[in-house]
Design a protein around this motif. Sequence first.
Motif, PDB file in Angstrom:
ATOM      1  N   PRO A 268      -6.515   8.863   8.649  1.00  0.00           N
ATOM      2  CA  PRO A 268      -7.450   7.805   8.233  1.00  0.00           C
ATOM      3  C   PRO A 268      -7.878   7.919   6.780  1.00  0.00           C
ATOM      4  O   PRO A 268      -8.376   6.934   6.208  1.00  0.00           O
ATOM      5  N   ASP A 269      -7.691   9.086   6.183  1.00  0.00           N
ATOM      6  CA  ASP A 269      -8.040   9.262   4.770  1.00  0.00           C
ATOM      7  C   ASP A 269      -6.829   9.134   3.857  1.00  0.00           C
ATOM      8  O   ASP A 269      -6.949   9.321   2.638  1.00  0.00           O
ATOM      9  N   GLY A 270      -5.680   8.827   4.429  1.00  0.00           N
ATOM     10  CA  GLY A 270      -4.483   8.663   3.628  1.00  0.00           C
ATOM     11  C   GLY A 270      -4.492   7.370   2.840  1.00  0.00           C
ATOM     12  O   GLY A 270      -5.303   6.461   3.086  1.00  0.00           O
ATOM     13  N   ALA A 271      -3.555   7.255   1.907  1.00  0.00           N
ATOM     14  CA  ALA A 271      -3.523   6.094   1.024  1.00  0.00           C
ATOM     15  C   ALA A 271      -3.301   4.802   1.793  1.00  0.00           C
ATOM     16  O   ALA A 271      -3.949   3.780   1.518  1.00  0.00           O
ATOM     17  N   ALA A 272      -2.401   4.825   2.773  1.00  0.00           N
ATOM     18  CA  ALA A 272      -2.105   3.607   3.533  1.00  0.00           C
ATOM     19  C   ALA A 272      -3.329   3.141   4.316  1.00  0.00           C
ATOM     20  O   ALA A 272      -3.682   1.956   4.300  1.00  0.00           O
ATOM     21  N   ALA A 273      -3.987   4.074   5.009  1.00  0.00           N
ATOM     22  CA  ALA A 273      -5.161   3.715   5.803  1.00  0.00           C
ATOM     23  C   ALA A 273      -6.295   3.223   4.916  1.00  0.00           C
ATOM     24  O   ALA A 273      -7.002   2.262   5.261  1.00  0.00           O
ATOM     25  N   ARG A 274      -6.474   3.868   3.765  1.00  0.00           N
ATOM     26  CA  ARG A 274      -7.547   3.431   2.864  1.00  0.00           C
ATOM     27  C   ARG A 274      -7.286   2.019   2.343  1.00  0.00           C
ATOM     28  O   ARG A 274      -8.201   1.198   2.267  1.00  0.00           O
ATOM     29  N   LEU A 275      -6.035   1.734   1.994  1.00  0.00           N
ATOM     30  CA  LEU A 275      -5.715   0.391   1.514  1.00  0.00           C
ATOM     31  C   LEU A 275      -5.938  -0.648   2.604  1.00  0.00           C
ATOM     32  O   LEU A 275      -6.571  -1.689   2.368  1.00  0.00           O
ATOM     33  N   LEU A 276      -5.440  -0.365   3.800  1.00  0.00           N
ATOM     34  CA  LEU A 276      -5.556  -1.330   4.892  1.00  0.00           C
ATOM     35  C   LEU A 276      -6.989  -1.472   5.395  1.00  0.00           C
ATOM     36  O   LEU A 276      -7.299  -2.435   6.099  1.00  0.00           O
ATOM     37  N   SER A 277      -7.847  -0.521   5.044  1.00  0.00           N
ATOM     38  CA  SER A 277      -9.249  -0.569   5.470  1.00  0.00           C
ATOM     39  C   SER A 277     -10.145  -1.305   4.494  1.00  0.00           C
ATOM     40  O   SER A 277     -11.351  -1.445   4.750  1.00  0.00           O
ATOM     41  N   THR A 278      -9.592  -1.776   3.385  1.00  0.00           N
ATOM     42  CA  THR A 278     -10.411  -2.503   2.414  1.00  0.00           C
ATOM     43  C   THR A 278     -10.808  -3.871   2.967  1.00  0.00           C
ATOM     44  O   THR A 278     -10.168  -4.410   3.874  1.00  0.00           O
ATOM     45  N   ALA A 279     -11.853  -4.420   2.385  1.00  0.00           N
ATOM     46  CA  ALA A 279     -12.460  -5.641   2.926  1.00  0.00           C
ATOM     47  C   ALA A 279     -11.498  -6.823   3.062  1.00  0.00           C
ATOM     48  O   ALA A 279     -11.512  -7.509   4.094  1.00  0.00           O
ATOM     49  N   PRO A 280     -10.652  -7.112   2.065  1.00  0.00           N
ATOM     50  CA  PRO A 280      -9.763  -8.270   2.239  1.00  0.00           C
ATOM     51  C   PRO A 280      -8.842  -8.135   3.444  1.00  0.00           C
ATOM     52  O   PRO A 280      -8.619  -9.117   4.172  1.00  0.00           O
ATOM     53  N   PHE A 281      -8.295  -6.943   3.641  1.00  0.00           N
ATOM     54  CA  PHE A 281      -7.393  -6.741   4.776  1.00  0.00           C
ATOM     55  C   PHE A 281      -8.140  -6.844   6.102  1.00  0.00           C
ATOM     56  O   PHE A 281      -7.673  -7.505   7.042  1.00  0.00           O
ATOM     57  N   THR A 282      -9.283  -6.184   6.217  1.00  0.00           N
ATOM     58  CA  THR A 282      -9.998  -6.210   7.496  1.00  0.00           C
ATOM     59  C   THR A 282     -10.557  -7.596   7.791  1.00  0.00           C
ATOM     60  O   THR A 282     -10.615  -8.016   8.947  1.00  0.00           O
ATOM     61  N   TRP A 283     -10.964  -8.333   6.736  1.00  0.00           N
ATOM     62  CA  TRP A 283     -11.470  -9.695   6.943  1.00  0.00           C
ATOM     63  C   TRP A 283     -10.386 -10.562   7.563  1.00  0.00           C
ATOM     64  O   TRP A 283     -10.620 -11.280   8.539  1.00  0.00           O
ATOM     65  N   VAL A 284      -9.196 -10.523   7.003  1.00  0.00           N
ATOM     66  CA  VAL A 284      -8.089 -11.308   7.546  1.00  0.00           C
ATOM     67  C   VAL A 284      -7.694 -10.804   8.924  1.00  0.00           C
ATOM     68  O   VAL A 284      -7.447 -11.589   9.845  1.00  0.00           O
ATOM     69  N   GLY A 285      -7.652  -9.481   9.084  1.00  0.00           N
ATOM     70  CA  GLY A 285      -7.235  -8.912  10.365  1.00  0.00           C
ATOM     71  C   GLY A 285      -8.137  -9.329  11.507  1.00  0.00           C
ATOM     72  O   GLY A 285      -7.666  -9.634  12.612  1.00  0.00           O
TER      73      GLY A 285
END
Length: 347
Positions: A268-285
């Motif tokens: 969860p602290d990796g680069a991929a998880a951090r990117l996907l956890s940002t607001a634009p991604f989670t808002w769309v998700g």
Amino acid sequence: MTLMQPSGGYRPALDGLRAVAIAAVVLFHDVVTWVPGGYIGVDVFFVLSGYLITGILLRETDLRGGVSFRNFYVRRALRLFPALLLLAGLLITAYLLLLDGADRRESVIAALAAVTYTSSPLAAAGYPLGSMLHAWSLSVEEYFYVVWPAVVVLVARARRHRLAIVAGITVAAVAYRLGAALAGWDLERIYYAADTRAEQLLIGSLLAVVLARGTLPVRAWHGVVAAAALLAFAVTPADLTAPLYRYGGSTLVALAAATLVVLVVQRPDGAAARLLSTAPFTWVGKRSYGIYLWNPPIAALVGFALPQQVPALPVVLVLTVVIPALSYRFVEEPFLRMKDRFTTSGR
């Protein structure tokens, strides 16, 4: 939508993964020349659904010794049905006002098929569902929700053997899908039917069982390879990827998606998880379900209403964001809050 992992806790990166998947699907629907293989976004959804639902069921079974089927199905209905019913009602009204003859009849049947979750068998049989064809995947998931909880309860009783049993079921589903292709079944039959699409849901389910027991040795470079493979598939011309997808490629796509799920869950602290956890991604998700529901009907209605000289794509893309956002705020969220009254561990 709150996405829970098998060990509990919200994983925003999984919402982010949904955002990427829905972007691929929307681009496939609206500008297929850009991403001719963007339909694999649905495959990612299937893997995620199998993983999340199985994890929820396993957790409840281990904690309580069983599953409240009533709570489970009420929660599924509260999550999925209100937005679908709203869309179908609006479409049927529009069809009755704007169409006539065979077009009206087929369009109304397609909308009714969506709310009765019969789109999958109709599509597999070649029935024209028009702008509601995409509802086939909702049918497939609904059938999974009907059958799989009882299977999980039975499997959970054999605690020592649950991994072997689920692995056996998954391998059988993969072999069945490949056998259907080798036997020359129609492409529509293979692509849209629930039995031949079960492999991807079950790969996600198997992943949930595996991760409930421990971890998998997935490294960051595995995720890079998996993401690159999915991207390459999405942008490669269909005449090159279609044979691969038909003869085992659907399994490979699901395994690549499962690799990404493992990566963001375990790191969860990796680069991929951090990117996907940002607001634009989670808002769309969080709004990906509504975006999936509304996009093809919006595209069809915009194409019908706008003059040919007016570019439809910008209008479609804007409405594909705005209308599902309104649906999420005023239709889906009130029912999501009602889910808390039902105590089944949920997503």
